[in-house]
Scaffold this motif. Sequence first.
Motif, PDB file in Angstrom:
ATOM      1  N   ASP A  58       5.617  -3.209   2.071  1.00 16.94           N
ATOM      2  CA  ASP A  58       4.747  -4.941   2.187  1.00 16.94           C
ATOM      3  C   ASP A  58       3.055  -4.208   2.044  1.00 16.94           C
ATOM      4  O   ASP A  58       2.391  -4.123   2.042  1.00 16.94           O
ATOM      5  N   LEU A  59       2.444  -5.894   1.974  1.00 17.10           N
ATOM      6  CA  LEU A  59       1.110  -5.877   2.127  1.00 17.10           C
ATOM      7  C   LEU A  59       0.539  -4.854   3.477  1.00 17.10           C
ATOM      8  O   LEU A  59      -0.153  -4.181   3.547  1.00 17.10           O
ATOM      9  N   ALA A  93       7.379 -14.266  -1.695  1.00 14.99           N
ATOM     10  CA  ALA A  93       5.875 -14.186  -2.207  1.00 14.99           C
ATOM     11  C   ALA A  93       5.260 -13.067  -2.052  1.00 14.99           C
ATOM     12  O   ALA A  93       4.708 -13.276  -0.661  1.00 14.99           O
ATOM     13  N   GLY A  94       4.201 -12.682  -2.888  1.00 14.13           N
ATOM     14  CA  GLY A  94       3.202 -11.740  -2.182  1.00 14.13           C
ATOM     15  C   GLY A  94       3.033 -10.052  -3.225  1.00 14.13           C
ATOM     16  O   GLY A  94       3.266 -10.033  -4.347  1.00 14.13           O
ATOM     17  N   LEU A  95       1.761  -9.715  -1.895  1.00 15.18           N
ATOM     18  CA  LEU A  95       1.374  -8.593  -3.102  1.00 15.18           C
ATOM     19  C   LEU A  95       2.404  -7.666  -2.181  1.00 15.18           C
ATOM     20  O   LEU A  95       2.582  -6.970  -1.393  1.00 15.18           O
ATOM     21  N   TYR A  96       2.905  -6.497  -3.328  1.00  7.31           N
ATOM     22  CA  TYR A  96       3.884  -5.283  -2.514  1.00  7.31           C
ATOM     23  C   TYR A  96       3.773  -4.166  -3.792  1.00  7.31           C
ATOM     24  O   TYR A  96       3.379  -4.160  -4.866  1.00  7.31           O
ATOM     25  N   VAL A 112       3.213  -8.089  -7.646  1.00  8.83           N
ATOM     26  CA  VAL A 112       3.273  -9.114  -7.650  1.00  8.83           C
ATOM     27  C   VAL A 112       4.264 -10.442  -7.324  1.00  8.83           C
ATOM     28  O   VAL A 112       4.503 -10.037  -8.448  1.00  8.83           O
TER      29      VAL A 112
END
Length: 115
Positions: A58-59, A93-96, A112
Amino acid sequence: DDFILYDAALPNVVVPGPSAGLPRALRLSAPRPNPSRAGSRITLEMPRAGDALVEVLDLAGRHVRTLHRGPAPEGALALTWDGADALGRPPGAGLYFVRAVALGERAKARLVRIE
């Protein structure tokens, strides 16, 4: 491993060097599709065979899912992330990041995830 290239003698002829077609360094392809709602495909490219670890982070850099751990062949290895974490739950949801570690090298790709 000696070879000679003649650039003017034969137009449109490519003379391959050693290990033509193989990456010179560890690489990850761009994930597809990206952004993704469900899963994405990514390709690990190895310049030679060896042990590899490919994981989704994850981020904050926390482990989300392992995509591959163990021997990997020289060349391309197709991998898929189904969009779930290690327990089978959607991580949100999010940036990985997809990170590969092999042969003393590292490679990274961004992904994303949307809902």
